[in-house]
Write a protein that holds these residues in place. Structure first.
Motif, PDB file in Angstrom:
ATOM      1  N   GLN A 671       0.834  -1.198   0.000  1.00 24.98           N
ATOM      2  CA  GLN A 671       0.000   0.000   0.000  1.00 24.98           C
ATOM      3  C   GLN A 671       0.870   1.250   0.000  1.00 24.98           C
ATOM      4  O   GLN A 671       1.940   1.277   0.617  1.00 24.98           O
ATOM      5  N   LEU A 673       1.745   5.158   1.028  1.00 24.64           N
ATOM      6  CA  LEU A 673       1.544   5.963   2.241  1.00 24.64           C
ATOM      7  C   LEU A 673       0.703   7.206   1.968  1.00 24.64           C
ATOM      8  O   LEU A 673       0.270   7.862   2.929  1.00 24.64           O
ATOM      9  N   VAL A 681      -0.075   5.429   9.355  1.00 24.56           N
ATOM     10  CA  VAL A 681      -0.667   4.416   8.492  1.00 24.56           C
ATOM     11  C   VAL A 681      -0.495   3.034   9.091  1.00 24.56           C
ATOM     12  O   VAL A 681      -1.414   2.224   9.127  1.00 24.56           O
ATOM     13  N   LEU A 694       4.067  -0.965   3.566  1.00 24.69           N
ATOM     14  CA  LEU A 694       3.680   0.431   3.391  1.00 24.69           C
ATOM     15  C   LEU A 694       4.817   1.165   2.698  1.00 24.69           C
ATOM     16  O   LEU A 694       5.939   1.176   3.188  1.00 24.69           O
TER      17      LEU A 694
END
Length: 722
Positions: A671, A673, A681, A694
């Motif tokens: 994913q 940030l 996060v 992340l």
């Protein structure tokens, strides 16, 4: 107590003991306060403690009305304080010998020998010349004439000293010991130590010889003692390491052997006639070096509690009783200037000149000259020996003590002048590259912590993405151990680094089994984030990989580390978040050793989303796991969709979805940030059933690296690792 402490003499034994106790308390308090003050001024604590001892003597406290110095430290008590001072001195000399590591010289023998000889011979010769002039005024001590030969030899020896412990502390605190110049200076100081103590032993033999036959006897007995220690005692001491390893700790019996050993050796050399400090020093030198780093660390920590806090401050006040700055008149001030000129110029010109002759650049040669001028406590030891054997009078002793303090205090600011922080940072970076064998490769730095180590290695190897050449650099930052103030601090630091090296090598083997090229690095760090940023710049890293477990939201230290790295490092930052697991879950460590069976990229908008897709592609290529890209179809993610659609033409099968598939233990999520702090996060994903990567994009990356990777794959310029 005021009624009896002011008496002049004839205290009872109990009264003397009581006064000693309160005197020691006063000494410890003043020494610690002064030491902390000078540390704040970026000076070694020992400088403040030396000045504390001088301040409590006739130079300051004794100059006040009523002579408070004599009131607090009565004449009858001072001999007992001197005994404690001598014990502190013996322990210190044992530590100096213990930390004399000849391996520092390995590979630098010629340069170290050349610079050391020049830095000893030149100031020694200049000191002998100065002594001819000083002898006219200071040739009589306590009504007894001192011959010119021992006086000149002693002044020459006092000009030639370099304080290895203080020097090593300065190098470690500035990070210079990792540079070529720092390592060379340490080697020179080690050689200098051996030369200086050998010269002093000869000088004391000359002083102690009452007749023509005494000198050969003292020298012969001294050589015999050293030979006995190396040939007979040293092999026996190797048993201490075996017993330490068997016990797993420093037992009272092992420590007792060490204490008895250096105290007995101190007595023997005193009887020979070359002072007790040499026995303790030689015993430290012959202590076994193989497999002994942890043993040395524990010995130092045990002795520090007694020596630094209690005995050495008493040694400083004992020195301070013989220092009277107020007694230096106009002629004494001229003599002080002459001593400073000879001491500073002799050492600096000798060391820097030899370094220049060896081809070392001017600024670095000047840095060596400045560092070799450090004298500190080592000089104080030699001066006290000269005073005790009747070579120095108190006025010259005061002048030489001031010289020792000045040359130690001036080292730090002078070093920053000739070798500024900017130059140091560049040289440290070069040293990092050389030590790691840095080549132009795609490089991932994995920061190894106490947990999730195997998962970090697996993820780091996957993030290499089939690049050739590529490298996974596993680095570990240990919190600094409690500083050993009497020693250099190198022994305990290197011991801790060595302790973690084996574990790092296991991780290297794991990385190599996955087909990755891996290297390791370990260091102490008070500020891991700062040092990690510096390391990333030094090795030109492409990715910094951090791994955290559940509970990140409650870990302020970890959050601060992630935020500082993400905002400062000049490359992509990826945080691997390991989820929390329910009690009794059979899968205790997700992602290790089993690889994920599904790879889901949830890019999000902006540069971080593009970077998340890039690294998702790299993991897919390395592991062969199918790639699923989740987009919301909105305009802000249009570039991500465009890149994902181009992947098929590049040979990477990527399934596009509008809704993320259900999370599972074997699903790895990547994913972006999206501009938020990594700690914020990460805190929101600790409940995920699978691990999460992340991704924060490099500051100057606007998706260029992703599209460059796709172009390479499309053109067939990059092939997956087999």
């Amino acid at each position: 107590m005021g009624g009896w402490i002011s008496q002049v003499s004839h205290y009872s034994p109990d009264e003397i003991a009581a006064i000693c106790f309160i005197d020691i308390a006063v000494i410890v308090i003043v020494a610690r306060l002064m030491g902390m003050l000078f540390q704040r001024l970026r000076q070694p604590a020992v400088v403040g403690e030396i000045l504390a001892g001088i301040a409590l003597g006739p130079s300051l406290l004794g100059a006040l009305p009523g002579d408070p110095s004599s009131f607090i430290f009565p004449t009858d008590v001072r001999p007992f304080l001197r005994v404690l001072a001598q014990l502190g001195l013996i322990i210190f000399m044992f530590i100096v010998g213990l930390e004399l590591d000849v391996t520092l010289i390995r590979g630098k023998e010629r340069a170290a020998a050349t610079i050391s000889l020049a830095s000893v011979v030149l100031p020694f010769a200049m000191g002998v010349g100065l002594a001819v002039w000083l002898h006219q005024t200071h040739g009589v001590v306590a009504g007894k004439k001192v011959d010119l030969l021992p006086f000149a030899l002693f002044i020459g020896a006092s000009m030639s000293v370099t304080a290895f412990p203080v020097l090593a502390r300065i190098l470690t605190e500035r990070g210079m010991y990792r540079t070529q110049i720092g390592a060379l200076t340490l080697a020179c100081a080690a050689v200098d130590d051996v030369l200086a103590w050998s010269i002093l032993a000869v000088v004391l033999a000359v002083v102690a010889s009452a007749s023509a036959l005494d000198l050969p006897r003292i020298l012969l007995e001294s050589v015999g003692f050293v030979a006995l220690m190396f040939l007979v005692v040293k092999p026996q001491l190797r048993r201490l390491v075996d017993r330490f390893e068997a016990a797993g700790r420093l037992t009272p019996n092992i420590l007792a052997v060490v204490l008895v050993g250096f105290l007995t050796c101190a007595f023997i050399t005193d009887r020979i006639g070359i002072h007790s400090i040499f026995g303790a020093f030689v015993f430290g030198v012959v202590m076994p070096r193989e497999r002994s780093a942890l043993l040395f660390q524990e010995i130092l920590e045990k002795l520090e509690q007694v020596s630094v806090l209690l005995l050495l401050p008493v040694f400083f006040i004992s020195t301070g009783f013989n220092v009277n700055v107020r007694g230096i008149d106009g002629k004494g001030f001229v003599e002080l200037l002459a001593v400073l000129a000879v001491a500073c110029s002799g050492k600096f010109v000798g060391a820097a000149g030899a370094a220049r002759a060896l081809g070392i650049r001017a600024r670095k040669a000047a840095a060596i000259g400045v560092l070799m001028n450090t004298r500190g406590l080592t000089e104080l030891v030699i001066l006290n020996v000269g005073l005790s054997v009747g070579v120095l009078d108190k006025r010259l002793f005061t002048i030489l003590v001031l010289m020792a303090i000045f040359t130690t205090v001036i080292t730090e600011p002078a070093l920053r002048l000739v070798y500024p922080d900017k130059m140091l940072a560049r040289d440290v970076a070069e040293a990092e590259r050389a030590a790691l064998g840095v080549i132009d490769a795609y490089r991932v730095i994995g920061v190894v912590g106490p947990e999730t180590q195997e998962e970090l290695v697996d993820t780091g190897a996957a993030l290499l993405g089939g690049e050739d050449p590529s490298e996974l650099l596993l680095t570990r930052f240990d919190p600094p151990s409690r500083k050993v103030e009497v020693g250099s601090g190198l022994t305990s630091e290197l011991a801790s680094v060595a302790a973690g090296f084996g574990a790092l090598q296991e991780l290297v083997r794991r990385a190599r089994a996955l087909g990755a090229t891996a290297a390791v690095r370990s260091q102490f760090s008070e500020r891991p984030a700062r040092d990690l940023v510096a390391l990333a710049a030094a090795v030109e890293a492409d990715v910094v990989l951090l791994s955290v477990g559940p509970g990140l939201a409650d870990d302020a230290v970890t959050q601060a580390l992630l935020d500082e790295v993400a905002s400062s490092v000049d490359c992509a930052v990826i945080v691997r978040v390991t989820p929390s697991l329910p009690p009794g879950d059979l899968l205790q460590r997700l992602g290790a050793p089993a690889a994920p069976t599904q790879l889901v990229v949830e890019p999000g908008p902006g540069d971080d989303g593009l970077a998340a897709l890039e690294h998702g592609v790299r993991v897919a290529r390395s592991t062969g796991v199918p790639l699923t890209v989740v987009t919301d179809g909105e305009r802000r993610t249009r570039r991500v969709e465009e890149a994902a659609q181009r992947l098929s033409s590049a040979g990477v099968q990527a399934q596009l979805l509008r809704v993320a598939p259900e999370a599972g233990p074997a699903v790895l999520r990547v994913q972006g940030l999206v501009g938020r702090a990594p700690s914020q996060v990460a805190a929101g994903h600790t409940s995920s059933k699978g691990p999460v990567l992340l991704v924060r994009a490099c500051a100057d990356d606007k998706g260029e690296r992703l599209f460059a990777l796709i172009d390479e794959l499309t053109a067939g310029l990059a092939t997956p690792r087999q």
